[in-house]
Design a protein around this motif. Structure first.
Motif, mmCIF file in Angstrom:
data_model
loop_
_atom_site.group_PDB
_atom_site.id
_atom_site.type_symbol
_atom_site.label_atom_id
_atom_site.label_comp_id
_atom_site.label_asym_id
_atom_site.label_seq_id
_atom_site.Cartn_x
_atom_site.Cartn_y
_atom_site.Cartn_z
ATOM 1 N N ASP A 48 3.984 -80.399 50.829
ATOM 2 C CA ASP A 48 2.531 -80.538 50.049
ATOM 3 C C ASP A 48 3.114 -80.096 48.383
ATOM 4 N N ASP A 51 4.799 -82.621 46.016
ATOM 5 C CA ASP A 51 3.288 -83.800 45.403
ATOM 6 C C ASP A 51 2.494 -82.313 44.684
ATOM 7 N N GLU A 55 2.447 -84.279 41.019
ATOM 8 C CA GLU A 55 0.449 -85.266 40.099
ATOM 9 C C GLU A 55 0.320 -84.216 39.089
ATOM 10 N N LYS A 84 -5.878 -80.193 40.807
ATOM 11 C CA LYS A 84 -5.046 -81.174 41.247
ATOM 12 C C LYS A 84 -4.890 -80.342 42.333
ATOM 13 N N ASP A 87 -8.116 -80.459 44.403
ATOM 14 C CA ASP A 87 -8.086 -82.546 44.625
ATOM 15 C C ASP A 87 -7.894 -82.539 45.488
ATOM 16 N N HIS A 88 -6.115 -82.488 45.914
ATOM 17 C CA HIS A 88 -5.687 -82.043 46.915
ATOM 18 C C HIS A 88 -6.530 -81.497 48.126
ATOM 19 N N ARG A 90 -9.267 -81.206 48.940
ATOM 20 C CA ARG A 90 -10.781 -81.995 49.188
ATOM 21 C C ARG A 90 -10.313 -83.376 50.226
ATOM 22 N N ARG A 91 -9.371 -83.509 49.599
ATOM 23 C CA ARG A 91 -8.059 -85.219 50.310
ATOM 24 C C ARG A 91 -7.972 -84.261 51.566
ATOM 25 N N GLN A 92 -7.945 -83.152 52.163
ATOM 26 C CA GLN A 92 -7.376 -82.241 53.996
ATOM 27 C C GLN A 92 -8.161 -82.463 54.417
ATOM 28 N N GLY A 93 -9.839 -81.842 53.491
ATOM 29 C CA GLY A 93 -10.841 -82.217 54.614
ATOM 30 C C GLY A 93 -11.063 -80.513 54.935
ATOM 31 N N ARG A 94 -12.297 -80.001 55.272
ATOM 32 C CA ARG A 94 -12.835 -79.127 54.995
ATOM 33 C C ARG A 94 -12.603 -78.521 56.910
#
Length: 180
Positions: A48, A51, A55, A84, A87-88, A90-94
């Motif tokens: 990651d 990426d 970003e 960033k 945000d990344h 958070r997108r991956q989940g907790r």
């Protein structure tokens, strides 16, 4: 360090004033620092990093008009990098995945919490049917193979595998509900 900051800020200011060469040089220099920043924070998720760097560079480019010329460039850029990263994540989940092989931590001998952990583990396992609970205890906690646990509990190896899998899934769902 102060020289580097002054150099980066100078490139930023020249870039803001329309110097495309300075802008490209700034993004090139910042790229290495961002890569190192994200690598330190994304151990185990190295795929990651690139990426995130991309970003962040895009965000720096898009938000360059918000840069306050009186402040340090690095602080501004790292603030963007940090957001960033957040945000990344958070997108991956907790959800945190803990390998089942690490269950020994729950049953560590000679700790003050040992009795409490065993009691809590007993409570969690008590939601399962007795046979499923025994299979999970045998395979996941006592270290028996699935074949051995199946023989001990009077079922086929395939039925034991399915039972352990479904039981672990039910426990995971139950614990996740209580964590929220």
């Amino acid at each position: 360090m102060f020289e580097r900051e002054a150099h980066l800020k100078q490139l930023m200011l020249r870039g803001l004033d329309g110097d495309a060469t300075a802008w490209r040089a700034l993004l090139t220099e910042v790229r290495g620092a961002l890569t190192a920043y994200y690598r330190r924070r994304m151990i185990g998720h190295e795929a990651d990093v690139e990426d995130l760097v991309q970003e962040c560079l895009i965000a720096i480019h898009a938000k360059r008009a918000t840069f306050d010329r009186t402040l340090a460039f690095s602080a501004w850029a790292y603030a963007i990098a940090r957001y960033k990263l957040i945000d990344h994540l958070r997108r991956q989940g907790r959800a945190t995945v803990v390998p089942l092989e690490d269950h020994a931590v729950l049953l560590a001998p000679h700790t003050v919490e040992d009795g409490v952990v065993r009691r809590d583990l007993g409570r969690v396992l008590s939601i399962l049917p007795a046979r499923q609970r025994r299979l999970i205890e045998d395979v996941r906690l006592r270290g028996f193979s699935v074949a051995e646990a199946a023989a001990r509990n009077g079922c086929t190896e395939g039925a034991a595998k399915v039972s352990v899998h479904r039981g672990m899934k039910a426990l995971g769902a139950r614990v996740a509900v209580h964590e929220d």
